[in-house]
Design an enzyme around this catalytic site. Structure first.
Site, PDB file in Angstrom:
ATOM      1  N   ARG A 108      -3.352  -2.497   0.841  1.00 11.22           N
ATOM      2  CA  ARG A 108      -3.873  -2.390   2.195  1.00 11.22           C
ATOM      3  C   ARG A 108      -5.288  -1.829   2.187  1.00 11.22           C
ATOM      4  NH1 ARG A 108       0.182   1.252   5.303  1.00 11.22           N
ATOM      5  NH2 ARG A 108       0.325   2.239   3.269  1.00 11.22           N
ATOM      6  N   SER A 176      -0.512   4.478  -5.881  1.00  9.22           N
ATOM      7  CA  SER A 176       0.894   4.892  -5.905  1.00  9.22           C
ATOM      8  C   SER A 176       1.565   4.637  -7.242  1.00  9.22           C
ATOM      9  CB  SER A 176       1.664   4.198  -4.779  1.00  9.22           C
ATOM     10  OG  SER A 176       1.056   4.480  -3.545  1.00  9.22           O
ATOM     11  N   ASP A 229       0.855   7.734  -2.627  1.00 14.75           N
ATOM     12  CA  ASP A 229       1.318   7.422  -1.278  1.00 14.75           C
ATOM     13  C   ASP A 229       1.989   8.608  -0.600  1.00 14.75           C
ATOM     14  OD1 ASP A 229       3.389   7.291  -3.089  1.00 14.75           O
ATOM     15  OD2 ASP A 229       4.133   5.338  -2.444  1.00 14.75           O
TER      16      ASP A 229
END
Length: 509
Positions: A108, A176, A229
């Site tokens: 993202r 992450s 994350d």
């Protein structure tokens, strides 16, 4: 009756008896096969059971492993990594900031505008799939793709400004995967998970790799915060609610972090922070305890995985694996009996049943379980199974999901126990001094990830188990809050809070 007639009559009687015996035999065999399925399912349910007594043992084991991981390097399955984040966003941040979130098969790109007073004035996000070839390519190819995608996003969302004029050039980077952090804006990759295997990146500084790619693409941005994350989720949780002390991500993968006292990090006795605290990245997917309800299906899944004897907790609770556990159970039941019809070759294919498909079957509320029937036919090539067999499928999904959710709940309470917020130890357990009956402090845990946000049954089982473990006196003071896009937005917020600092607030002497 003549001899001929008598012979015919006797022959017919014998034939009728033979046919009846054959039919009875078939019914007996059919029932035996059905009871074989029922027995195998009962055995699985028993092996995967999570009574509250067992969950409390997992809670204790989690807290013990956390202590051990903070005491020494390699002292626990939990890595308990320093993040060098000692001050979380407090809501006063303002300006426009960008963030990248790389952590699965999609990544993202985010742009947020902060307005102070705990307000988010604007939020743009773009999701892009990572080509599978890049997941096993080179670090240069991988980060060039990420940098080019960011450049195109900035050009579209930068309010018609030139790239060199984009306000808020500080960039937050959520990565992450297990990273050993060396500062708030640098860290080396420990290992890959989630199907990635870019070998030349292991033990490299991931921020340095990204910065070089940004330079190659002519994008003048500076990474001021490297987080995973869960740390990003904790940051946005704290931005919105000052009582947030921990964060859990439970989606394709899973992880957790929390705010610890700096003096509790014994393995870094020279650790000094201006706040007196430090966010710890647990890497809890690698947690293990003999109290975890491991079944033969978990053992087989682990043995056939890319990382056997590793990430044991993650393989029991995360979205990457739940669907495949269900597939393995159904495969075994199909070998035990023909209740699913002819054995489908697709049942032997790993990960052919994804967790979203499993959730869709589990939450099928149609009278005839038509969604279960459709998924079995389209994805597993299992056709025309009766309703009672479809109910077996739903039951398997329920057992797998309930176990996963309740183990996550135990992990969360384990964190609260470690920091004294579970109500079991008087004042040190979250009770405020000066009250006759000991008033509990409000405790918020930020939660992100599709298993919790999109899978209703999973969320209900998790919430129920947290309350069950804590008890009715303590449970009302512990709030689980959903953070949408928290991991990405939190990275941008940490970029904002760190860009305002002129000195390093964390030192290791």
């Amino acid at each position: 009756m003549g001899k001929l007639g008598l012979g015919i009559a006797v022959g017919c009687a014998v034939a009728s008896c033979a046919i009846a015996a054959m039919m009875v035999g078939r019914r007996v065999k059919s029932r035996r096969r059905w009871w074989n399925v029922v027995r195998a399912l009962d055995e699985f349910e028993e092996a995967a059971s999570t009574p509250v007594e067992r969950l409390r043992q997992v809670v204790d084991a989690m807290a013990v492993e956390m202590h051990a991981g903070l005491a020494s390097e390699g002292g626990s399955k939990l890595k308990m990594l320093l993040t060098f984040v000692d001050n979380l966003p407090d809501g006063s941040e303002n300006g426009i900031y960008y963030a990248l979130h790389v952590g699965g098969t999609n990544f993202r790109i985010l742009r947020i505008q902060l307005g102070g007073q705990r307000s988010i004035l604007g939020h743009d996000v773009e999701r892009k799939p990572i080509p599978q070839l890049l997941m096993t390519s080179t670090s240069e190819e991988f980060f060039d793709f990420i940098a080019l995608s960011l450049k195109e996003f900035v050009e579209r969302k930068g309010d018609s400004l030139q790239l060199s004029q984009v306000r808020g050039k500080d960039l937050g980077f959520t990565f992450s995967f297990p990273v050993k952090q060396t500062s708030v804006s640098s860290g080396t990759l420990i290992k890959w998970t989630k199907g990635f295997a870019i070998e030349d990146m292991v033990e490299k500084d991931v921020v340095e790799c990204l910065q070089k790619a940004l330079s190659r693409r002519g994008l003048d941005m500076n990474v001021t915060a490297l987080v995973n994350d869960s740390v990003g989720t904790l940051a946005v949780g704290h931005f919105l609610d000052k009582d947030t002390v921990a964060a859990v991500v439970i989606g394709t993968g899973t992880n957790a972090c929390y705010l610890e006292r700096a003096d509790a990090v014994i393995k870094c006795q020279g650790l000094l922070t201006t706040s007196g605290g430090m966010v710890i990245n647990m890497e809890w997917g690698n947690f293990w305890s003999s109290h975890l309800p491991r079944t033969s299906y978990d053992i087989d899944l682990d043995a056939e995985s890319q990382n056997p004897n590793d990430q044991g907790f993650e393989k029991m609770i995360s979205g990457m694996y739940l669907g495949d556990i269900v597939r393995r159970v159904i495969h075994r039941l199909s070998l035990e009996s023909d209740v699913f019809g002819p054995l489908s070759s697709k049942l032997s294919a790993r990960f052919v049943l994804s967790t979203p498909l499993m959730a869709a079957m589990h939450e099928d509320e149609s009278p005839d379980l038509s969604e279960v029937s459709r998924i079995l036919e389209e994805n597993l090539d299992i056709r025309d199974v009766p309703l009672k067999v479809r109910k077996i499928m739903v039951k398997v999904c329920d057992v797998v999901t309930r176990r996963a959710a309740r183990l996550v709940a135990a992990g969360i309470v384990g964190i609260l126990k470690k920091i004294g917020r579970d109500g079991t130890g008087g004042v040190t357990s979250g009770r405020i001094k000066g009250y006759k009956v000991g008033k509990m402090r409000r405790t918020v845990v930020a939660v992100e990830g599709g298993l919790y946000t999109s899978y209703t049954r999973f969320r209900e089982y998790l919430n129920e188990a947290v309350a069950e473990i804590l008890g009715e006196e303590i449970a009302p003071y512990v709030i689980l809050k959903v953070m949408e896009d928290g991991s990405g937005i939190g990275a941008a917020m940490l970029a904002a809070s760190n860009s305002a600092r002129s000195v390093d607030t964390v030192q290791v002497l």
